[in-house]
Structures are given as structure tokens and as C-alpha cells.
Design an enzyme around this catalytic site. Sequence first.
Site, PDB file in Angstrom:
ATOM      1  N   GLU A  25       0.827  -1.217   0.000  1.00  0.00           N
ATOM      2  CA  GLU A  25       0.000   0.000   0.000  1.00  0.00           C
ATOM      3  C   GLU A  25       0.861   1.266   0.000  1.00  0.00           C
ATOM      4  O   GLU A  25       2.073   1.216   0.225  1.00  0.00           O
ATOM      5  CB  GLU A  25      -0.928   0.011   1.213  1.00  0.00           C
ATOM      6  CG  GLU A  25      -0.189   0.053   2.544  1.00  0.00           C
ATOM      7  CD  GLU A  25      -0.995   0.697   3.664  1.00  0.00           C
ATOM      8  OE1 GLU A  25      -1.504   1.814   3.475  1.00  0.00           O
ATOM      9  OE2 GLU A  25      -1.076   0.079   4.739  1.00  0.00           O
ATOM     10  N   LYS A 159      -3.514  -2.558  15.630  1.00  0.00           N
ATOM     11  CA  LYS A 159      -2.928  -1.561  16.546  1.00  0.00           C
ATOM     12  C   LYS A 159      -3.818  -1.337  17.749  1.00  0.00           C
ATOM     13  O   LYS A 159      -5.032  -1.279  17.622  1.00  0.00           O
ATOM     14  CB  LYS A 159      -2.775  -0.214  15.833  1.00  0.00           C
ATOM     15  CG  LYS A 159      -1.509  -0.077  15.044  1.00  0.00           C
ATOM     16  CD  LYS A 159      -1.400   1.292  14.432  1.00  0.00           C
ATOM     17  CE  LYS A 159      -2.418   1.521  13.357  1.00  0.00           C
ATOM     18  NZ  LYS A 159      -2.289   0.679  12.175  1.00  0.00           N
TER      19      LYS A 159
END
Length: 300
Positions: A25, A159
Site C-alpha cells: 500500500e 494496533k
Amino acid sequence: MNYFLQIHPEVAAALQQGKPVVALESTIISHGMPYPKNVETALAVEQTVRDNGAIPATIALFDGKCFVGLSAEQIEFFGNAKDVWKVSLRDMPYVISKKLYGATTVAATMRIASMAGIKIFVTGGIGGVHRGAEKSMDISADLTEMENTSVAVVSAGVKSILDIQLTLEYLETKGIPVVTFGQTEFPSFYSRNSGLDSPLRLDSPKEIADMLKVKWDLGLNGSVLIANPVPNDQEIAADEMKIHIDAALQAATEKNIKGKEVTPFLLQWIAQHTNGESLEANIALIKNNAKLGAQIANAF
Ligand code: PSU
Ligand code: MN
């Protein structure tokens, strides 16, 4: 071939010959890390993919096209330019029709990788269900995309700026397998631990590739989340990270950060307040993911 796809000749040749290709990405370059570490990291990640026997294809938007495979100069541009859009699925038609510069998130990168015929995608961490989502409704389009698009995502887990438990619940609801590589606990990006069991565990790239093949041969569309714990010597302990994450979340609330700005704000805040330690962990875990992703692509 889709009119909007611009596949790099090296990537196109690899796909045609059935050689392993790994998608990467670009939001992480433009919005996830500061210059010049972002460019150094993106180039090093591509090299890691090559060193492990696969062809890298970093994905980004410009000139009204979806580019699959960038040159080093193009990566440098995306790492340093100021007017690059963070592009998730909903932004794709606008940015492409206006011929703007767009860095693709996990969701947009997966979709374009799928259009190009790439099955394995490597990132740092996916977007997920944010803390307080029961009020804010902030749930990343990465998750809905994973429900629909048959591209495997190699990450370092979720995360802890997010609500990890709710993210795992969401993935379960949507039928997305979550498999941790080499340990029973689900990792939390900067840390090897999260306090949560991984729904699945596999210990080799071959076993992961076998599972992907069976999933898609069964006609079960959608992604698989592969969680690869950050290397031991590069992790930041979960209890230490908690202090920074709580402070970052409070700063975001005070500054009224909303929508697509939330994730870049939190990442930047945490990097600044850990004297770059979180950034080093972030870089280490992405390289580690690139290695595993290339190995899975080879086995697949
Ligand atoms: N994880 C990182 N760095 C990042 C991102 C995730 O370590 O830059 C980016 C990815 O592109 C991911 C996006 O798709 O953040 C999620 O944004 P949002 O929460 O707005 O959907
Ligand atoms: Mn969001």
C-alpha cells in the site's frame, strides 16, 4: 484488462508467468510515516520482497489510473509531496476522475490488487473498529473490504489505538479467518501480545498458503487476516505503549480529530512522543511482514 489499471511491465510479466507477486500500500508512505524514513522503508520493503523471491507491486493513484508497481522515483514522490490524498474505497472515483495523486489504504489497495490478479498483500496494520465506535461509528472500510475481496492481508495484528477485541468480533461476524503466525496470542502491532487469543495459529508459510487455497477453492470469498508478531528485539511492551496510546487518543479528542484524519493523527502523535521508537518498531514489523508475505506468495 480494466481501463483504469496501469500495471508495471515487471509485475505484468510475473503475473502472466504465474510468479509470486506481493502488493504493497501507499497510505503508509504518504500518511503513515514521516519523510524520509517513509521512502527508505518503502524501498527497503520492496527489496525484502525481492530477497524472498517475489515481485513487489506498490499501488497508488495518479493521472487517472491505478498504478500497480511504482518506480523508485514515484515512491520518492509519494513520500514527499504535500497534496497526496489518502484514498479509501469511497475516494477512488473522485481522485481518479480528477486525476489527483492518491495514496491507497488497505481497502483501496486490496481492491486494486484484486483487479490486477494479485492474491497476497503486505502492510503494517489494518484499520479496524475504533475505541468508542459504539458512539462514533468509526469502523475502517478496511474491514468491509476484507469481507468482499479475496486478497490475503499480512499484518502485525491490530494496533492498540483500535479496539482489538471488537475488531476481532467484527472479523468473525464477516467470516474472515484470522491466523497468527507462530504463536497462540494475537499480536498488537508494536507489541507481540494483546491479551487476546488468536482465533487460529499456523507455523509455516506453506500451511498458510494451503489454507488460502482451500478457502478460495471452497468459494468462500473475502480476505484472511494473517497476523505476524513484531520481532522480539524490536517490540515495545504493551503496557508501555498503552500510556502513549491513551495520551494520543485524548489529544485526538481534544483537537476534535474526525474521519479519515484519525489514524494518521494517532500514528504521528505516537511516533513523536516515543522519540521515534514506535517508528522504528513500525519499520521493523513491516519488513518482517514483507518477508512472510513473499514466502506465502511463493508457497501459494
Ligand atoms: N497502519 C499503519 N500505518 C498506516 C495505516 C495502517 O501502521 O498508515 C493506514 C492503512 O493505509 C490503513 C489506514 O488502511 O491507515 C486505515 O485508515 P482508517 O482507519 O481511516 O480506515
Ligand atoms: Mn475511520
